[in-house]
Structure formats: C-alpha cells, structure tokens
Design a protein around this motif. Sequence first.
Motif, PDB file in Angstrom:
ATOM      1  N   VAL A  79       0.805  -1.102   0.003  1.00 15.57           N
ATOM      2  CA  VAL A  79       0.132   0.107  -0.004  1.00 15.57           C
ATOM      3  C   VAL A  79       0.976   1.143   0.156  1.00 15.57           C
ATOM      4  O   VAL A  79       1.455   1.435   0.978  1.00 15.57           O
ATOM      5  N   THR A  80       0.921   1.913  -0.988  1.00 15.51           N
ATOM      6  CA  THR A  80       1.723   3.085  -1.217  1.00 15.51           C
ATOM      7  C   THR A  80       0.873   4.436  -0.990  1.00 15.51           C
ATOM      8  O   THR A  80      -0.027   4.736  -1.589  1.00 15.51           O
ATOM      9  N   TYR A  81       1.269   5.350   0.079  1.00 14.77           N
ATOM     10  CA  TYR A  81       0.685   6.463   0.273  1.00 14.77           C
ATOM     11  C   TYR A  81       1.455   7.520   0.364  1.00 14.77           C
ATOM     12  O   TYR A  81       2.500   7.737   0.990  1.00 14.77           O
ATOM     13  N   ASN A  82       1.243   8.614  -0.465  1.00 15.45           N
ATOM     14  CA  ASN A  82       1.770   9.767  -0.787  1.00 15.45           C
ATOM     15  C   ASN A  82       1.173  10.902  -0.006  1.00 15.45           C
ATOM     16  O   ASN A  82       0.026  11.331  -0.033  1.00 15.45           O
ATOM     17  N   LYS A  83       2.097  11.721   0.796  1.00 16.87           N
ATOM     18  CA  LYS A  83       1.743  12.645   1.863  1.00 16.87           C
ATOM     19  C   LYS A  83       1.809  13.888   0.760  1.00 16.87           C
ATOM     20  O   LYS A  83       2.530  14.997   1.023  1.00 16.87           O
ATOM     21  N   THR A  84       0.463  14.210   0.160  1.00 11.68           N
ATOM     22  CA  THR A  84       0.501  15.131  -0.698  1.00 11.68           C
ATOM     23  C   THR A  84      -0.446  16.619  -0.247  1.00 11.68           C
ATOM     24  O   THR A  84      -0.677  17.607  -0.752  1.00 11.68           O
ATOM     25  N   GLY A  85      -1.249  16.057   0.800  1.00 10.05           N
ATOM     26  CA  GLY A  85      -2.186  16.981   1.399  1.00 10.05           C
ATOM     27  C   GLY A  85      -3.695  16.403   1.146  1.00 10.05           C
ATOM     28  O   GLY A  85      -4.005  15.842  -0.041  1.00 10.05           O
ATOM     29  N   SER A  86      -4.618  17.000   1.811  1.00  8.91           N
ATOM     30  CA  SER A  86      -6.009  16.660   1.513  1.00  8.91           C
ATOM     31  C   SER A  86      -6.534  16.889   0.257  1.00  8.91           C
ATOM     32  O   SER A  86      -7.079  16.246  -0.159  1.00  8.91           O
ATOM     33  N   GLY A  87      -6.138  18.096  -0.144  1.00 11.38           N
ATOM     34  CA  GLY A  87      -6.758  18.839  -1.208  1.00 11.38           C
ATOM     35  C   GLY A  87      -6.480  17.840  -2.351  1.00 11.38           C
ATOM     36  O   GLY A  87      -7.138  17.413  -3.324  1.00 11.38           O
ATOM     37  N   SER A 103      -8.129  12.275   3.956  1.00  8.84           N
ATOM     38  CA  SER A 103      -8.482  13.815   3.931  1.00  8.84           C
ATOM     39  C   SER A 103      -8.852  14.205   5.295  1.00  8.84           C
ATOM     40  O   SER A 103      -9.433  13.491   6.180  1.00  8.84           O
ATOM     41  N   ASP A 104      -8.338  15.428   5.801  1.00 10.08           N
ATOM     42  CA  ASP A 104      -8.345  15.926   7.152  1.00 10.08           C
ATOM     43  C   ASP A 104      -9.993  16.671   7.343  1.00 10.08           C
ATOM     44  O   ASP A 104     -10.257  16.830   8.296  1.00 10.08           O
ATOM     45  N   SER A 105     -10.912  16.463   6.372  1.00 14.20           N
ATOM     46  CA  SER A 105     -11.944  17.044   6.097  1.00 14.20           C
ATOM     47  C   SER A 105     -12.730  16.055   5.373  1.00 14.20           C
ATOM     48  O   SER A 105     -12.297  15.357   4.331  1.00 14.20           O
ATOM     49  N   SER A 106     -14.280  15.740   5.874  1.00  9.03           N
ATOM     50  CA  SER A 106     -15.324  14.888   5.063  1.00  9.03           C
ATOM     51  C   SER A 106     -15.406  15.806   3.685  1.00  9.03           C
ATOM     52  O   SER A 106     -15.183  16.979   3.535  1.00  9.03           O
ATOM     53  N   LEU A 107     -15.862  14.817   2.761  1.00  5.24           N
ATOM     54  CA  LEU A 107     -16.338  15.457   1.633  1.00  5.24           C
ATOM     55  C   LEU A 107     -17.292  16.333   1.610  1.00  5.24           C
ATOM     56  O   LEU A 107     -18.114  16.232   2.286  1.00  5.24           O
ATOM     57  N   LYS A 108     -17.086  17.602   0.925  1.00  7.35           N
ATOM     58  CA  LYS A 108     -17.866  18.707   0.737  1.00  7.35           C
ATOM     59  C   LYS A 108     -18.981  18.458  -0.140  1.00  7.35           C
ATOM     60  O   LYS A 108     -18.926  17.716  -1.138  1.00  7.35           O
ATOM     61  N   ASP A 109     -20.016  19.269   0.061  1.00  5.86           N
ATOM     62  CA  ASP A 109     -21.390  19.241  -1.012  1.00  5.86           C
ATOM     63  C   ASP A 109     -20.762  19.280  -2.417  1.00  5.86           C
ATOM     64  O   ASP A 109     -21.379  18.864  -3.348  1.00  5.86           O
ATOM     65  N   SER A 190       0.923  26.486   2.943  1.00  4.57           N
ATOM     66  CA  SER A 190       0.672  27.305   1.520  1.00  4.57           C
ATOM     67  C   SER A 190      -0.223  26.777   0.622  1.00  4.57           C
ATOM     68  O   SER A 190      -0.862  27.117  -0.220  1.00  4.57           O
ATOM     69  N   LYS A 191      -0.111  25.334   0.678  1.00  5.30           N
ATOM     70  CA  LYS A 191      -1.105  24.527  -0.049  1.00  5.30           C
ATOM     71  C   LYS A 191      -2.413  24.108   0.637  1.00  5.30           C
ATOM     72  O   LYS A 191      -2.483  24.340   1.664  1.00  5.30           O
ATOM     73  N   ASP A 192      -3.422  23.974  -0.233  1.00  8.28           N
ATOM     74  CA  ASP A 192      -5.016  23.718   0.359  1.00  8.28           C
ATOM     75  C   ASP A 192      -4.542  22.336   1.606  1.00  8.28           C
ATOM     76  O   ASP A 192      -3.883  21.248   0.971  1.00  8.28           O
ATOM     77  N   SER A 193      -4.957  22.608   2.809  1.00  3.13           N
ATOM     78  CA  SER A 193      -4.776  21.738   3.915  1.00  3.13           C
ATOM     79  C   SER A 193      -5.936  21.322   4.652  1.00  3.13           C
ATOM     80  O   SER A 193      -6.606  22.501   5.157  1.00  3.13           O
ATOM     81  N   GLY A 194      -6.285  20.238   5.005  1.00  2.00           N
ATOM     82  CA  GLY A 194      -7.460  19.881   5.998  1.00  2.00           C
ATOM     83  C   GLY A 194      -6.994  20.424   7.361  1.00  2.00           C
ATOM     84  O   GLY A 194      -7.746  20.796   8.252  1.00  2.00           O
ATOM     85  N   THR A 195      -5.510  20.417   7.704  1.00  2.00           N
ATOM     86  CA  THR A 195      -5.216  20.759   9.182  1.00  2.00           C
ATOM     87  C   THR A 195      -5.538  22.410   9.389  1.00  2.00           C
ATOM     88  O   THR A 195      -5.941  22.933  10.168  1.00  2.00           O
ATOM     89  N   THR A 196      -5.223  23.262   8.192  1.00  2.00           N
ATOM     90  CA  THR A 196      -5.696  24.612   7.955  1.00  2.00           C
ATOM     91  C   THR A 196      -7.090  24.774   8.031  1.00  2.00           C
ATOM     92  O   THR A 196      -7.541  25.720   9.022  1.00  2.00           O
ATOM     93  N   ASP A 197      -7.929  23.989   7.589  1.00  2.00           N
ATOM     94  CA  ASP A 197      -9.349  24.259   7.641  1.00  2.00           C
ATOM     95  C   ASP A 197      -9.870  23.666   8.938  1.00  2.00           C
ATOM     96  O   ASP A 197     -10.563  24.662   9.573  1.00  2.00           O
ATOM     97  N   ASN A 198      -9.213  23.037   9.802  1.00  2.00           N
ATOM     98  CA  ASN A 198      -9.570  22.659  11.111  1.00  2.00           C
ATOM     99  C   ASN A 198      -9.173  23.835  12.070  1.00  2.00           C
ATOM    100  O   ASN A 198      -9.769  24.089  13.091  1.00  2.00           O
ATOM    101  N   PHE A 199      -7.963  24.175  11.888  1.00  2.00           N
ATOM    102  CA  PHE A 199      -7.275  25.190  12.573  1.00  2.00           C
ATOM    103  C   PHE A 199      -8.166  26.521  12.486  1.00  2.00           C
ATOM    104  O   PHE A 199      -8.368  27.260  13.427  1.00  2.00           O
TER     105      PHE A 199
END
Length: 369
Positions: A79-87, A103-109, A190-199
């Motif tokens: 299982v290869t997982y690349n840490k590129t950010g949630s977006g 993803s650090d956030s569930s899917l948006k509408d 600087s990139k879209d991030s679920g951590t940013t969203d939650n913060f």
Amino acid sequence: MKLQRHGVSACLLAVTAASAVALAGCGSDNTPTANASGSASAGSSDCATGQISAEGSTAQGNAMDAWTQGYGKKCGASVTYNKTGSGAGVTSFTAGKVAFAGSDSSLKDTNQPAADKRCGAGNKAVDLPMVVSPIAVAFNLKNVSKLTLTPDAVASIFAGKITKWNDPAIAKSNPGVTLPATTITTVHRSKDSGTTDNFAKFLDAQSKSIWTFGTGQAWKAPGGKGVPGSADVVSAIKSTDASIAYVDGADAKKNSLVIAALDFGQGAVELSTDTIGTAVAAAKVTQTGSDIKLTLNYGLKQAGAYPLGLVTYEITCQKGLPAAQSKLVKSFLTYTSSDEGQDAAAAAGHAKLPKDLQTKVQAAVATIS
C-alpha cells in the motif's frame, strides 16, 4: 466515550499516512489477488495481496507509515501512500488515480458529485473516520520552554494583530516568564490543507471577533511564512527563532517541538491523547448509510478538553472499484480499524478512535465491495 448519533446506519473509516511504502508480494496497482495460503488475517477479514496507491492528508502520515508497514508484514501486500495534502488526495481520488484518499475533512457538497461519479453510476463515495489527531500550536522562542496561550491570543497572533512576543496579552497568561520583544514569525500551510481548515474552524469558533478570515483549506490571513506540508512546517519552526505555527500533533511530538498549552478560561490544557479524546467525546456524528461524518465542537470550553484537533478520513468507494482493488482496500482498512491497527496509530502519536466509533467504522468497512 459517548458520541451523539444522528442519521441512518453508518460507518467510518479513515486511514492516514504520509509516505510511500513498498512491501513484498505485489502485483499490478489495480489487480491485487487473494492470499494464496488464506492463512493470514487483517483484523476480522482475510488478507489480500497485490498493490494499491493512495494519497492525501499529512496529518495521518505517522499512522499510515505504521499501517502500511504492519499490513505489509502481515499480508505481503504493498500500500503506497503519498503525503500530498488533503486537497490533492481528494483530487487524485476523483480522477481515478488512487484507490482511496486521506483527508482531514469529509467530502464537501461541492465535491461529492465528482467523487460519486468516480465510483460509477448509482454508487457513492463514503467518508470513513480513521485517525484522531490533535493540532499543536508549536513555537521556537529562545530561552522559553513553556508557554500558555488563550484562543484570543492565538487568533490575534495569526491574524497579525499581535506582532511581538512580549505583548501584554501573551504576558498576562505567562507570569514569571521573561518574554523577549522579538517580532513573531507565523508559519502556515501554503497548499490547501485539512489541517488549515480545522485550525481556522477552531479560531472562528473560539475568537470570532478577532479571526475575521473564515474557514477553508486555503490559508486566508495576510503575512506570515507559507510552506507546503507538515514536514515543511516542522523544518520552518526548527530553523526560525521567534516562530509559531499550527502543526499536526503527532509530527510535533515526533520532532520534539515545543508545544504551547491552551487556556480556555479554566486553566492551561496540555495537548495529550486524553484531552483530545475528551473533546472528540463531545462530537456530533452524522450517519447516512456507510458514510460517517463528525462535527467537532471547536468552541468547546469544557475543563480538561483540548478542542483543537481533527478526525481524519479515508475516502473511497463503497462499491464501484475494480473487484480485486476493492478487496485490498477493504482488507487494509479492516486492519487499520482493528484493535491492532488502532494500537499502532496510538504508538505513532495519535489517539485511538472511541470504541463505539471504532465499531461503526469496522461495520462500514465491511460493506465495501
């Protein structure tokens, strides 16, 4: 841990990880095959062999590192997982490039239709909570090894309204600490991030009159130093005196960053698995079929609770993946949601899923086909 429940039967699943791990026994990316011996087991389901790719959230990176290695040893799969950010992870999933996204956030509408389309006509993409991760407010300040900040102070710092470390709003919470008149350097993603969203959700809920930049995965406040990922935040903090940042708690602890305590009006609350667990216990759970979403109360001021955190998700198709690929996704996520998988995540610096939530995630993973 008690959680409120709303909606229909559901399930969760969330796996996080942050680096590519190649392990023995691989086939092609889309054609994993059943374990020839059938003797090994991941959680309560049989192992699958072969190879799949996933990407996304860096917040679950340490857990994913542990999981990909543990599952590979157990089942002989890659299982290869690349840490590129949630977006980026969600974008790759909807484009059909990976088997699941972290993803650090569930899917948006707004992105649910594209995710559903990827799964094929009549099928749904589901959100599966898998990892509980606190967000640390980490700092690097010469001769200061302990600091307490109020939410208003944190919001003011990142909004650019407090610019010096010896500001009265910081000094008031830290009697006896000598704070320098040094200019504060804030660090953000600087990139879209679920951590940013939650913060941002935390700042918006706790200090709405100060934090006027709303929420979302993109950083909207002016100033500061922007860097792409969690590892870059760690590096920036370590190399920059008088700096402060929000960063995934597991990464902060793994890299021995100094973490500020937060005071919500009842004394300093340290970041720990217990204090973030107390906050997750107050979350609202919304279930629709095998899709499970958590709404954390970022404005919580309960004694002993640390409401600055996130629950990261694995996003995949309940149905619609190629049959062999689906088998490996299901087997891997069964492992991550098992007691063994959750213990591995805890050892990597995360908090375990609450037991009742874990049970729901396991049930949800079982519906993948």
